[in-house]
Design an enzyme around this catalytic site. Structure first.
Site, short mmCIF file in Angstrom:
data_model
loop_
_atom_site.label_atom_id
_atom_site.label_comp_id
_atom_site.label_asym_id
_atom_site.label_seq_id
_atom_site.Cartn_x
_atom_site.Cartn_y
_atom_site.Cartn_z
N PHE A 1 0.85 -1.24 0.09
CA PHE A 1 0.00 0.02 -0.02
C PHE A 1 0.94 1.38 0.11
O PHE A 1 1.66 1.27 0.82
CB PHE A 1 -0.88 -0.04 1.24
CG PHE A 1 -1.88 1.24 1.16
CD1 PHE A 1 -3.04 1.36 0.46
CD2 PHE A 1 -1.57 2.24 2.15
CE1 PHE A 1 -3.75 2.46 0.54
CE2 PHE A 1 -2.26 3.35 2.26
CZ PHE A 1 -3.63 3.57 1.39
N GLY A 2 0.61 2.18 -0.74
CA GLY A 2 1.35 3.14 -0.93
C GLY A 2 0.55 4.33 -0.90
O GLY A 2 -0.60 4.65 -1.45
N TYR A 3 0.76 5.48 -0.02
CA TYR A 3 0.06 6.64 0.39
C TYR A 3 0.68 7.92 0.23
O TYR A 3 0.33 9.17 0.32
CB TYR A 3 -0.50 6.51 1.71
CG TYR A 3 0.80 6.47 2.92
CD1 TYR A 3 1.36 7.56 3.46
CD2 TYR A 3 1.28 5.10 3.11
CE1 TYR A 3 2.46 7.32 3.92
CE2 TYR A 3 2.38 4.93 4.08
CZ TYR A 3 2.86 6.05 4.60
OH TYR A 3 3.84 6.33 5.40
N GLY A 4 2.17 7.84 -0.05
CA GLY A 4 2.89 9.11 -0.46
C GLY A 4 3.54 8.95 -1.89
O GLY A 4 2.74 8.74 -2.84
N SER A 5 4.79 9.26 -1.82
CA SER A 5 5.37 9.23 -3.34
C SER A 5 5.28 7.82 -3.89
O SER A 5 5.24 7.61 -5.15
CB SER A 5 6.93 9.48 -3.05
OG SER A 5 7.48 8.42 -2.44
N GLU B 1 12.91 3.50 1.14
CA GLU B 1 12.18 3.80 2.24
C GLU B 1 12.93 3.74 3.55
O GLU B 1 12.23 3.51 4.72
CB GLU B 1 10.80 3.01 2.22
CG GLU B 1 9.98 3.22 1.26
CD GLU B 1 9.31 4.53 0.78
OE1 GLU B 1 9.25 5.36 1.93
OE2 GLU B 1 9.37 4.89 -0.31
#
Length: 191
Positions: A24-28, A99
């Site tokens: 799950f990605g929520y930024g870049s 990350e």
């Protein structure tokens, strides 16, 4: 905890016998997809909110002048919209480096647009990492972002691309949009 989390993440999960896993990605990770994926779907996670509370010493700032990037903060009843990618576990060799500045991999349940659910992984920078900055007024965050830049480019670009990507997803993220508005005001007042 040290801001460099590469080895810690590599020891956190055993991918033996796993062909693919959701991320799950929520930024870049929404807009900078520099890794191969098998499938991509909008998704939401519950109980978390996106906040510009993490320092970026390695991508969008420097150790002397860190930028600010997003992390997730636990908040009962909150939802966070983002993008889910089904990936090979080999992708984490790259993503753990990308990350590394305080982010740890955690398991999360994602809800897709059709109402179905899947377990996956998400990178979260918790309060216990050395690069955690925490809350600040939106205008102060915007000023810090305006003047920060690092090897991956200006911090303002990160904020503006994230805001654009969230709008494209149909997400209403008041925190991100308020900082974007302050950034635009600061930029206009400097011209």
């Amino acid at each position: 905890m040290s801001a460099d989390t590469i080895e810690h993440n590599r020891n956190r999960f055993d991918f033996s016998g796993v062909d693919s896993i959701w991320l799950f990605g929520y930024g870049s990770l929404i807009y900078k997809v520099d890794f191969p994926f098998l499938e991509k779907r909008p998704a939401t996670i519950h109980g978390w909110q996106r906040r510009f509370w993490q320092a970026s010493h390695d991508h969008r700032g420097t150790p002397e002048a860190p930028g600010r990037v997003v992390t997730l903060i636990a908040e009962p009843g909150a939802t966070c919209m983002g993008m889910a990618y089904r990936v090979s576990p080999k992708v984490f060799e790259h993503l753990d480096v990308r990350e590394k500045n305080g982010y740890l991999r955690f398991t999360t349940t994602m809800t897709f647009d059709n109402g179905s659910h899947a377990e996956g992984l998400v990178y979260i920078a918790t309060e216990s990492n050395d690069a955690f900055l925490g809350h600040a007024p939106d205008a102060d965050i915007a000023r810090q972002i305006k003047f920060a830049a690092g090897p991956s480019g200006p911090n303002a670009e990160y904020l503006l691309r994230l805001a654009e990507s969230l709008r494209a997803l149909g997400d209403d993220c008041p925190h991100t949009f308020a900082i974007e508005s302050h950034l635009r005001s600061v930029t206009e007042s400097d011209t």
